[in-house]
Design a protein around this motif. Structure first.
Motif, PDB file in Angstrom:
ATOM      1  N   ASP A   1      10.582  15.197  -8.458  1.00  0.00           N
ATOM      2  CA  ASP A   1      11.702  15.088  -7.515  1.00  0.00           C
ATOM      3  C   ASP A   1      11.455  13.869  -6.643  1.00  0.00           C
ATOM      4  OD1 ASP A   1      14.116  16.798  -6.323  1.00  0.00           O
ATOM      5  OD2 ASP A   1      12.995  15.970  -4.630  1.00  0.00           O
ATOM      6  N   TRP A   2      12.530  13.365  -6.044  1.00  0.00           N
ATOM      7  CA  TRP A   2      12.406  12.191  -5.179  1.00  0.00           C
ATOM      8  C   TRP A   2      11.613  12.483  -3.900  1.00  0.00           C
ATOM      9  CZ3 TRP A   2      13.241   7.895  -7.517  1.00  0.00           C
ATOM     10  CH2 TRP A   2      14.191   7.825  -8.551  1.00  0.00           C
ATOM     11  N   GLN A   3      11.443  13.769  -3.572  1.00  0.00           N
ATOM     12  CA  GLN A   3      10.687  14.135  -2.374  1.00  0.00           C
ATOM     13  C   GLN A   3       9.440  14.965  -2.701  1.00  0.00           C
ATOM     14  OE1 GLN A   3      11.145  13.065   0.835  1.00  0.00           O
ATOM     15  NE2 GLN A   3      12.698  11.701  -0.064  1.00  0.00           N
ATOM     16  N   ASN A   4       9.025  14.945  -3.956  1.00  0.00           N
ATOM     17  CA  ASN A   4       7.723  15.508  -4.328  1.00  0.00           C
ATOM     18  C   ASN A   4       6.715  14.361  -4.361  1.00  0.00           C
ATOM     19  OD1 ASN A   4       8.675  18.099  -4.583  1.00  0.00           O
ATOM     20  ND2 ASN A   4       8.869  18.031  -6.813  1.00  0.00           N
ATOM     21  N   TRP A   5       5.824  14.344  -3.403  1.00  0.00           N
ATOM     22  CA  TRP A   5       4.986  13.173  -3.170  1.00  0.00           C
ATOM     23  C   TRP A   5       3.591  13.331  -3.771  1.00  0.00           C
ATOM     24  CZ3 TRP A   5       7.271   8.954  -1.126  1.00  0.00           C
ATOM     25  CH2 TRP A   5       8.514   9.149  -0.501  1.00  0.00           C
ATOM     26  N   THR A   6       3.043  12.196  -4.195  1.00  0.00           N
ATOM     27  CA  THR A   6       1.662  12.147  -4.665  1.00  0.00           C
ATOM     28  C   THR A   6       1.027  10.858  -4.164  1.00  0.00           C
ATOM     29  OG1 THR A   6       0.239  12.418  -6.611  1.00  0.00           O
ATOM     30  CG2 THR A   6       2.120  10.946  -6.854  1.00  0.00           C
ATOM     31  N   THR A   7      -0.300  10.819  -4.170  1.00  0.00           N
ATOM     32  CA  THR A   7      -1.023   9.644  -3.683  1.00  0.00           C
ATOM     33  C   THR A   7      -1.750   8.964  -4.835  1.00  0.00           C
ATOM     34  OG1 THR A   7      -1.350  10.683  -1.519  1.00  0.00           O
ATOM     35  CG2 THR A   7      -2.755   8.802  -2.053  1.00  0.00           C
ATOM     36  N   LEU A   8      -1.523   7.681  -4.986  1.00  0.00           N
ATOM     37  CA  LEU A   8      -2.215   6.854  -5.973  1.00  0.00           C
ATOM     38  C   LEU A   8      -3.185   5.925  -5.250  1.00  0.00           C
ATOM     39  CD1 LEU A   8       0.830   5.819  -8.211  1.00  0.00           C
ATOM     40  CD2 LEU A   8      -0.650   7.827  -8.442  1.00  0.00           C
ATOM     41  N   THR A   9      -4.245   5.533  -5.950  1.00  0.00           N
ATOM     42  CA  THR A   9      -5.258   4.660  -5.358  1.00  0.00           C
ATOM     43  C   THR A   9      -5.462   3.435  -6.234  1.00  0.00           C
ATOM     44  OG1 THR A   9      -6.390   6.538  -4.343  1.00  0.00           O
ATOM     45  CG2 THR A   9      -7.651   4.498  -4.552  1.00  0.00           C
ATOM     46  N   SER A  10      -5.547   2.290  -5.605  1.00  0.00           N
ATOM     47  CA  SER A  10      -5.721   1.034  -6.329  1.00  0.00           C
ATOM     48  C   SER A  10      -7.143   0.878  -6.834  1.00  0.00           C
ATOM     49  CB  SER A  10      -5.392  -0.145  -5.404  1.00  0.00           C
ATOM     50  OG  SER A  10      -6.451  -0.357  -4.480  1.00  0.00           O
ATOM     51  N   GLN A  11      -7.339  -0.117  -7.682  1.00  0.00           N
ATOM     52  CA  GLN A  11      -8.682  -0.566  -8.010  1.00  0.00           C
ATOM     53  C   GLN A  11      -9.273  -1.253  -6.782  1.00  0.00           C
ATOM     54  OE1 GLN A  11      -8.146  -3.334 -11.199  1.00  0.00           O
ATOM     55  NE2 GLN A  11      -7.029  -4.805  -9.962  1.00  0.00           N
ATOM     56  N   GLU A  12     -10.592  -1.430  -6.770  1.00  0.00           N
ATOM     57  CA  GLU A  12     -11.236  -2.089  -5.637  1.00  0.00           C
ATOM     58  C   GLU A  12     -11.068  -3.604  -5.723  1.00  0.00           C
ATOM     59  OE1 GLU A  12     -15.295  -0.800  -5.405  1.00  0.00           O
ATOM     60  OE2 GLU A  12     -14.750   0.993  -4.261  1.00  0.00           O
ATOM     61  N   PHE A  13     -11.037  -4.233  -4.555  1.00  0.00           N
ATOM     62  CA  PHE A  13     -10.942  -5.688  -4.459  1.00  0.00           C
ATOM     63  C   PHE A  13     -11.702  -6.129  -3.214  1.00  0.00           C
ATOM     64  CE2 PHE A  13      -7.293  -3.582  -2.646  1.00  0.00           C
ATOM     65  CZ  PHE A  13      -7.192  -4.116  -1.370  1.00  0.00           C
ATOM     66  N   GLU A  14     -12.183  -7.354  -3.229  1.00  0.00           N
ATOM     67  CA  GLU A  14     -13.027  -7.865  -2.154  1.00  0.00           C
ATOM     68  C   GLU A  14     -12.204  -8.570  -1.080  1.00  0.00           C
ATOM     69  OE1 GLU A  14     -16.392  -7.687  -1.689  1.00  0.00           O
ATOM     70  OE2 GLU A  14     -16.657  -6.434  -3.476  1.00  0.00           O
ATOM     71  N   LEU A  15     -12.526  -8.286   0.187  1.00  0.00           N
ATOM     72  CA  LEU A  15     -11.960  -9.002   1.325  1.00  0.00           C
ATOM     73  C   LEU A  15     -13.074  -9.331   2.309  1.00  0.00           C
ATOM     74  CD1 LEU A  15      -8.709  -6.962   2.168  1.00  0.00           C
ATOM     75  CD2 LEU A  15      -8.856  -9.108   0.896  1.00  0.00           C
ATOM     76  N   VAL A  16     -12.855 -10.375   3.087  1.00  0.00           N
ATOM     77  CA  VAL A  16     -13.710 -10.669   4.229  1.00  0.00           C
ATOM     78  C   VAL A  16     -12.894 -10.405   5.494  1.00  0.00           C
ATOM     79  CG1 VAL A  16     -15.087 -12.357   2.970  1.00  0.00           C
ATOM     80  CG2 VAL A  16     -13.072 -13.113   4.238  1.00  0.00           C
ATOM     81  N   VAL A  17     -13.533 -10.487   6.643  1.00  0.00           N
ATOM     82  CA  VAL A  17     -12.844 -10.220   7.902  1.00  0.00           C
ATOM     83  C   VAL A  17     -11.692 -11.208   8.081  1.00  0.00           C
ATOM     84  CG1 VAL A  17     -13.093 -10.121  10.406  1.00  0.00           C
ATOM     85  CG2 VAL A  17     -14.956  -9.334   8.934  1.00  0.00           C
ATOM     86  N   GLY A  18     -10.513 -10.688   8.419  1.00  0.00           N
ATOM     87  CA  GLY A  18      -9.378 -11.576   8.641  1.00  0.00           C
ATOM     88  C   GLY A  18      -8.046 -10.868   8.503  1.00  0.00           C
ATOM     89  N   VAL A  19      -6.973 -11.626   8.717  1.00  0.00           N
ATOM     90  CA  VAL A  19      -5.601 -11.136   8.588  1.00  0.00           C
ATOM     91  C   VAL A  19      -5.010 -11.710   7.306  1.00  0.00           C
ATOM     92  CG1 VAL A  19      -3.303 -11.089   9.626  1.00  0.00           C
ATOM     93  CG2 VAL A  19      -5.341 -10.930  11.083  1.00  0.00           C
ATOM     94  N   TYR A  20      -4.347 -10.849   6.532  1.00  0.00           N
ATOM     95  CA  TYR A  20      -3.819 -11.232   5.225  1.00  0.00           C
ATOM     96  C   TYR A  20      -2.344 -10.854   5.118  1.00  0.00           C
ATOM     97  CZ  TYR A  20      -8.756 -11.462   3.844  1.00  0.00           C
ATOM     98  OH  TYR A  20     -10.089 -11.760   3.754  1.00  0.00           O
ATOM     99  N   THR A  21      -1.668 -11.495   4.163  1.00  0.00           N
ATOM    100  CA  THR A  21      -0.295 -11.138   3.816  1.00  0.00           C
ATOM    101  C   THR A  21      -0.301 -10.334   2.525  1.00  0.00           C
ATOM    102  OG1 THR A  21       0.621 -13.109   4.870  1.00  0.00           O
ATOM    103  CG2 THR A  21       1.991 -12.013   3.223  1.00  0.00           C
ATOM    104  N   LEU A  22       0.199  -9.104   2.602  1.00  0.00           N
ATOM    105  CA  LEU A  22       0.281  -8.223   1.437  1.00  0.00           C
ATOM    106  C   LEU A  22       1.735  -8.128   0.989  1.00  0.00           C
ATOM    107  CD1 LEU A  22      -1.509  -4.905   0.755  1.00  0.00           C
ATOM    108  CD2 LEU A  22       0.985  -4.953   0.638  1.00  0.00           C
ATOM    109  N   LYS A  23       1.960  -8.321  -0.302  1.00  0.00           N
ATOM    110  CA  LYS A  23       3.314  -8.274  -0.864  1.00  0.00           C
ATOM    111  C   LYS A  23       3.371  -7.257  -1.992  1.00  0.00           C
ATOM    112  CE  LYS A  23       6.901 -11.137  -3.025  1.00  0.00           C
ATOM    113  NZ  LYS A  23       7.218 -12.455  -3.629  1.00  0.00           N
TER     114      LYS A  23
END
Length: 222
Positions: free
Chosen positions: A46-68
């Motif tokens: 259903d459009w209101q039956n929710w589930t949670t998916l998790t991404s693969q891991e990726f590396e970041l350093v301290v900072g502000v990023y743009t996510l699209k």
């Protein structure tokens, strides 16, 4: 398009809260123009039956990023996503060993917690003699430099060696604290590589039997 902030260095992941009646081709995710994840949405019923998916891991350093997020089709709902920060600290309670020789346990009077917001107490290892050892399985989350802290007490001066992954990283001469339940913390900065590893302490003894007591060991990514 969103702005996100990475508070530390290391491997991150993203949790997505999604729903779809019939399933979807999902979406791709890029950070600062670099593709870091691709998700296909299952049929949640259903459009209101929710589930949670998790991404693969990726590396970041301290900072502000743009996510699209680029959606492949419209057959999906997205409620929220959450950036999961890297694990930066490992706490090992001394009594939770995998292997040992000559080690005994006793109730501890130490009130200093290993983790922030935790509680003290529990058990410490003790009655340690020359030639005794103890081993722990640890999971190092990422390559880097770590501060290792030992929570120790002893009536005498003593010595031990620390090895992780078969590499000797610390040879420590420890001054007595004045009592078997008089606790202090000693530390050193060491390099570690990511992965499942064995942490081992080899005890070199002291002036009398029962060289040292240990309550916990803490590793913090620097």
């Amino acid at each position: 398009v969103y702005s996100i902030e990475a508070p530390g260095i290391g491997p991150y992941s993203i949790d997505y809260r999604v729903a779809s009646a019939g399933g979807s081709d999902g979406f791709t995710v890029s950070i600062d123009g670099e593709l870091i994840d691709s998700q296909t949405i299952p049929d949640t019923g259903d459009w209101q039956n929710w589930t949670t998916l998790t991404s693969q891991e990726f590396e970041l350093v301290v900072g502000v990023y743009t996510l699209k997020i680029d959606f492949r089709d419209g057959d999906q709902n997205l409620n929220w996503f959450e950036l999961q920060p890297p694990i930066t600290q490992i706490c090992v309670q001394a009594e939770d060993f995998d292997d040992q020789s000559g080690i005994s346990l006793e109730d501890t009077l130490d009130t200093e917690p290993c983790t922030e917001g935790g509680s003290g107490g529990g058990e410490n290892i003790g009655y340690i003699d020359l030639g005794d050892y103890v081993e722990y399985s640890i999971s190092v989350p990422s390559d880097g430099t770590y501060l290792i802290e030992y929570r120790l007490a002893s009536e005498q001066d003593s010595e031990f060696e620390l090895s992780i992954g078969g590499v000797m990283l610390d040879a420590r001469a420890f001054e007595g604290t004045g009592g078997w339940q008089e606790w202090t913390t000693r530390s050193k900065v060491i390099p570690l590589t990511a992965g499942e590893q064995i942490m081992r302490l080899d005890f070199l003894g002291g002036s009398i039997s029962g060289a040292i007591n240990i309550n916990w060991i803490r590793l913090t990514r620097q």
